[in-house]
Design an enzyme around this catalytic site. Sequence first.
Site, PDB file in Angstrom:
ATOM      1  N   ASP A  98       2.594  12.091  -1.514  1.00 11.03           N
ATOM      2  CA  ASP A  98       2.731  13.245  -0.624  1.00 11.03           C
ATOM      3  C   ASP A  98       4.150  13.356  -0.060  1.00 11.03           C
ATOM      4  O   ASP A  98       4.382  14.044   0.937  1.00 11.03           O
ATOM      5  CB  ASP A  98       1.747  13.126   0.552  1.00 11.03           C
ATOM      6  CG  ASP A  98       0.297  13.335   0.138  1.00 11.03           C
ATOM      7  OD1 ASP A  98       0.051  13.634  -1.040  1.00 11.03           O
ATOM      8  OD2 ASP A  98      -0.590  13.199   1.005  1.00 11.03           O
ATOM      9  N   ASP A 153      -1.678  -0.061  -0.526  1.00  8.97           N
ATOM     10  CA  ASP A 153      -0.673   0.692   0.203  1.00  8.97           C
ATOM     11  C   ASP A 153       0.722   0.315  -0.279  1.00  8.97           C
ATOM     12  O   ASP A 153       0.913  -0.689  -0.979  1.00  8.97           O
ATOM     13  CB  ASP A 153      -0.802   0.431   1.700  1.00  8.97           C
ATOM     14  CG  ASP A 153      -1.933   1.223   2.339  1.00  8.97           C
ATOM     15  OD1 ASP A 153      -2.449   2.161   1.685  1.00  8.97           O
ATOM     16  OD2 ASP A 153      -2.309   0.910   3.484  1.00  8.97           O
ATOM     17  N   ASP A 155       3.293  -1.034   1.020  1.00 10.30           N
ATOM     18  CA  ASP A 155       3.936  -2.277   1.430  1.00 10.30           C
ATOM     19  C   ASP A 155       3.340  -3.514   0.776  1.00 10.30           C
ATOM     20  O   ASP A 155       3.737  -4.638   1.113  1.00 10.30           O
ATOM     21  CB  ASP A 155       3.875  -2.423   2.954  1.00 10.30           C
ATOM     22  CG  ASP A 155       2.502  -2.096   3.538  1.00 10.30           C
ATOM     23  OD1 ASP A 155       1.730  -1.394   2.872  1.00 10.30           O
ATOM     24  OD2 ASP A 155       2.215  -2.524   4.673  1.00 10.30           O
ATOM     25  N   ASP A 247     -10.531   4.458   6.359  1.00 11.71           N
ATOM     26  CA  ASP A 247     -11.101   3.262   5.749  1.00 11.71           C
ATOM     27  C   ASP A 247     -12.271   2.725   6.566  1.00 11.71           C
ATOM     28  O   ASP A 247     -13.322   2.375   6.021  1.00 11.71           O
ATOM     29  CB  ASP A 247     -10.023   2.189   5.587  1.00 11.71           C
ATOM     30  CG  ASP A 247      -9.128   2.043   6.819  1.00 11.71           C
ATOM     31  OD1 ASP A 247      -9.443   2.640   7.874  1.00 11.71           O
ATOM     32  OD2 ASP A 247      -8.107   1.336   6.736  1.00 11.71           O
TER      33      ASP A 247
END
Length: 508
Positions: A98, A153, A155, A247
């Site tokens: 995005d 994710d 990271d 989540d």
Amino acid sequence: MPFADAVLTAYFVVLLLLSVYGSHRYVLVYRLSRYAARSAASAERLRVRGAPLLESDPPRVLIQLPVFNERYVVERLIRAVAALDYPRSRLSVQVLDDSTDDTGRIADRVLEECAAAGLDIRRIHRTDRRGFKAGALQVGLDVSDAPFVAIFDADFVPEPDFLHRTLPYLLADERTGLVQARWDHLNRDYSLLTDVQAILLDGHFMAEHGGRHVAGCFFNFNGTAGIWRRAAIEDAGGWEGDTLTEDLDLSYRAQLRSWKFVFVPEIAAPAELPVSMNAFKAQQRRWAQGSLQTARKLLPQILASPLPLRVRAEAFFHLTSNLAYPLMAVLSLLMTPVLFARVSTGLREMALLDIPIFAAATLSVVSFYAFSQSRLLRLQPEGRQSLWRRARNIPAALAVGIGISFSNASAVLSGILGRRTPFVRTPKYGIAGTGGRWGQKTYRMPAGALPALEFGLGLVMAGATFYAVVEGVAASAPFLLLFAAGYLYVGGRSLLEARRAAPPQVAE
């Protein structure tokens, strides 16, 4: 004196409420101590039963990588996923992008290399960010029919054997909907702040997840480093973007539909911890607000369900645990007036009453994190050389938790009131180990107005600590000092980051 009576009454009411949440941590530790071996044996039986199924017929797996403005880490993430040890014919990867900066261009360059090497990988770019991360995950799910979905994710740097270690649990039991791995830390030793975060997260996984899992209670997918059975996501209604913790929301909806979750602490997925205080606070605000949004959305249904009492009670404590932050903020405002009220009314000896109540409200937290580290060291014996440093920084973790009380309290109130706010993602800078500078990089988080309040309150409480010693109310001094240290560190570092930084670029 009516004012002194009112202040003291409010003070002890708040302390008692905090002690309830603090004492609940003892329950989690007790459960884990009592049932951990039994749960580990059960999980091992699942793994052994599923391993042959994986070897004989590897299932198709979709890996989703939701990213937004991740120029410093997107290449590291994609290369780590491309290195997963899994048959290429059974694996597909989606970069759910995005971004509004050059992240997509960086990703495309790496994607070309991976595709040339035989990996089925594509980038799906959205421009409206509808539903934020939840919306991106659902869009990707809608264009794939893979029966299993792993999510990482930006990271994270998953180990090559991640799928081989997690899939057997899903294959062994068709009612298992999720396998969650533990988070490990790429840059734990970077600073005091990162070590404090590691302690907090270790407690969340080792004691909270562990204690809930072994007791057969609900626990949550952490948004990353887990693998879902697609049928569980669809049966629960899919990803929904009406909370900031999509989540947590999906996890509870799936478990309400009787899907089983498995937490495997032996499987770790390394990730980068935020190195900026303002980024850390933004992350904590999102989690705090989202948990109360989820409580508002699902807790009435959970409490009215025929689930066992222990499951409903644990869900209540889990989803409302961030209410401790408004209580802590109120307590912080009351501590100095209470000190003056005691001195002016001659009730110095009442300070001794603080000790047993603070033991439940604060020492329970210290023992909780100490227990978590001891459990973790059983899995990571190589970390024993840093045991003293970890133990030494547990009080610092407690102080930082106090220092972010006002920041998180405002987020909790937003969650309770049903306010909708944008999903503000945590900026990452590609920092691992103890090296790397981030001060002049983009993706800066604005400090806002709260750091001045935090630092000012820290100064007031430091003065109150000195006053308590001088006036013979020394029993209050250690607790005042802990609060003073937390607010001075959190507020002071936030202000310094804002002063030294380049003009901020919000990482929404």
